[in-house]
Design an enzyme around this catalytic site. Structure first.
Site, PDB file in Angstrom:
ATOM      1  CE  LYS A  64      -2.610   1.942   3.864  1.00 38.57           C
ATOM      2  NZ  LYS A  64      -3.613   1.659   4.956  1.00 38.57           N
ATOM      3  CG  LEU A  65       2.627   2.612  -3.168  1.00 41.89           C
ATOM      4  CD1 LEU A  65       2.788   2.917  -4.812  1.00 41.89           C
ATOM      5  CD2 LEU A  65       3.783   2.215  -2.749  1.00 41.89           C
ATOM      6  CG  LEU A  98       1.829   4.149  12.507  1.00 42.41           C
ATOM      7  CD1 LEU A  98       2.739   5.314  12.815  1.00 42.41           C
ATOM      8  CD2 LEU A  98       2.440   3.350  11.382  1.00 42.41           C
ATOM      9  N   GLY A 154      -4.192  -0.739  10.359  1.00 42.96           N
ATOM     10  CA  GLY A 154      -3.327  -0.646  11.526  1.00 42.96           C
ATOM     11  C   GLY A 154      -3.037   1.221  11.824  1.00 42.96           C
ATOM     12  CE  LYS A 168      -6.564   2.246  10.077  1.00 40.96           C
ATOM     13  NZ  LYS A 168      -6.067   3.680   9.644  1.00 40.96           N
TER      14      LYS A 168
HETATM   15  O1  OSB Z   1      -4.747   5.534   7.154  1.00 38.12           O
HETATM   16  O2  OSB Z   1      -4.333   3.490   7.311  1.00 38.12           O
HETATM   17  C1  OSB Z   1      -4.038   4.698   7.565  1.00 38.12           C
HETATM   18  C2  OSB Z   1      -1.040   4.965   9.906  1.00 38.12           C
HETATM   19  C3  OSB Z   1      -1.525   5.828  10.724  1.00 38.12           C
HETATM   20  C4  OSB Z   1      -2.638   6.771  10.679  1.00 38.12           C
HETATM   21  C5  OSB Z   1      -3.594   6.053   9.396  1.00 38.12           C
HETATM   22  C6  OSB Z   1      -3.257   5.068   8.813  1.00 38.12           C
HETATM   23  C7  OSB Z   1      -1.889   4.516   8.821  1.00 38.12           C
HETATM   24  C8  OSB Z   1      -1.302   3.280   7.972  1.00 38.12           C
HETATM   25  C9  OSB Z   1      -0.439   2.559   8.802  1.00 38.12           C
HETATM   26  O3  OSB Z   1      -1.751   3.249   6.936  1.00 38.12           O
HETATM   27  C10 OSB Z   1      -0.644   1.177   9.023  1.00 38.12           C
HETATM   28  C11 OSB Z   1       0.198   0.311   9.843  1.00 38.12           C
HETATM   29  O4  OSB Z   1       1.245   0.191   9.591  1.00 38.12           O
HETATM   30  O5  OSB Z   1       0.078   0.360  11.282  1.00 38.12           O
HETATM   31 MG    MG Z   2      -5.958   4.453   5.719  1.00 38.60          MG
END
Ligand code: OSB
Ligand code: MG
Length: 369
Positions: free
Chosen positions: A162-163, A293, A291, A263
């Protein structure tokens, strides 16, 4: 059998990130989060909050959540007995919003409840997988850095890349990655950086065989996503917009999403996650686990949740060692060939490294004081 919550401990924990993580709304250099321990029946249940210090992903903030937990939510549950997690969630349901704050308690209680029953969390949630498929979420960076990170994670076996994108960092990056990796499962996440006026960018992204495009438009706008989905062949996946099963119903009924990112922290916990999961299954819409982080406690919760059957696409719950030099749990949460084992044992199946936790704890409060 009713389970009594005897006491709680609420900490704020600060962990440095190995690599700064840039998304459309800004750059994160560290992970600052509430860690909740609920005690009862001789066991401990753990929960981790996912709210950011300030409201740049959703509208919750760490200070606001801590205040609500301290002044209202924790005093409402300490010393009380609940038959099951549903009863606890019901008890907190009159309050509006603050899904992340309430998830912190709800998820800690699920862990406590599962441990009291001596069952893995996945089992009490209704999941049965022993390992889950995972991808990675790669932050915004110069093109050469993105290309190198993609190559590295594809080589590690991650099942989807995912980018992160934002205006000015979108079509060219996706084109370069797709050209170098024609066959990988590839997605993008805009974290609400675009509007319907950017339809030309969206149409350009429509040509790269992306699995889905995640949350391109405003964080609270299901309607505009439905408009955009009508014009695109690529599936839209909603993240920020889905804070409840009611939101998911509106998104599915209006055609705003063909995939949903769940989430647990964002929707108020495991119960609401399961409702979204089940609703999507009824619509034949796949879900996957996003996620924030998370450190080891939140990550372990995410892994157990992902054991449910309709988590049919790889999640963002990648190896903890990608994020932190050292995690707060004793068990290492690491993937192999894009698969993350579901921790065995009762509850979330991971234990706290108390000595290290104490070193990275910013504040600590006990309930009752
Ligand atoms: O939009 O999914 C998201 C991290 C922080 C805030 C929002 C997002 C994210 C990630 C990272 O995409 C997901 C991870 O590696 O935990
Ligand atoms: Mg997201």
């Amino acid at each position: 059998m009713p389970l009594k919550i005897d006491s709680a401990e609420l900490r704020v924990v600060r962990l440095p990130l190995l690599t700064p993580f840039t998304i459309a709304t800004g750059t994160m250099h560290e992970k600052l989060f509430p860690l909740l321990v609920l005690k009862g029946n001789g066991v401990e249940g753990y929960g981790e909050g996912v709210m950011d210090p300030y409201p740049d992903y959703l509208d919750e903030s760490l200070a606001g959540a801590m205040d609500l937990l301290r002044a209202v939510l924790l005093p409402q549950v300490i010393g009380k007995s609940f038959d099951n997690p549903e009863a606890l969630a019901q008890h907190l349901s009159p309050w509006r919003g603050f899904t992340m704050a309430r998830a912190c308690i709800e998820m800690a209680f699920w862990d406590l409840w599962a441990k009291s029953l001596d069952l893995p969390l996945k089992t009490v949630l209704g999941g049965s997988k022993s390992e889950i498929e995972v991808g990675v979420s790669l932050g915004i960076a110069p093109l050469d850095v993105v290309m190198e990170r993609v190559a590295q994670h594809v080589a590690l076996g991650y099942r989807r890349i995912k980018l992160k994108i934002m205006p000015g960092h979108d079509v060219a990056i996706v084109a370069a990655v797709r050209k170098a990796f024609p066959d990988i499962h590839l997605t993008v996440d805009a974290n609400s950086a675009y509007t319907l006026a950017d339809a030309d960018v969206m149409m350009a992204l429509d040509d790269f065989a992306l699995d889905y495009i995640e949350q391109p438009l405003a964080w609270d706008d299901i309607h505009d996503h439905a408009e955009l989905q009508k014009r695109m062949k690529t599936a839209i996946c909603l993240d920020e917009c889905i804070r409840s099963v009611a939101d998911a119903r509106k998104a599915l009924a209006s055609g705003a999403a063909r995939v949903i990112n769940i989430k647990a922290g964002r929707v108020g916990g495991h119960l609401e996650s399961r409702r979204v999961h089940d609703l999507c299954a009824a619509w034949s819409v796949p879900v996957w686990c996003g996620g924030m982080l998370e450190a080891g406690i939140g990550r372990a919760h995410n892994i157990h949740l992902s054991a449910l059957a309709n988590f049919r696409k790889p999640g963002d719950t990648s190896s903890a060692s990608r994020y932190f030099a050292r995690d707060i749990t004793n068990e290492k949460l690491e993937t192999k060939d894009g698969l993350m084992p579901v921790p065995a044992g009762a509850g979330i199946g991971v234990t706290l490294d108390w000595a290290y936790l104490d070193r990275v704890t910013e504040s600590r409060e006990r309930f009752p004081a």
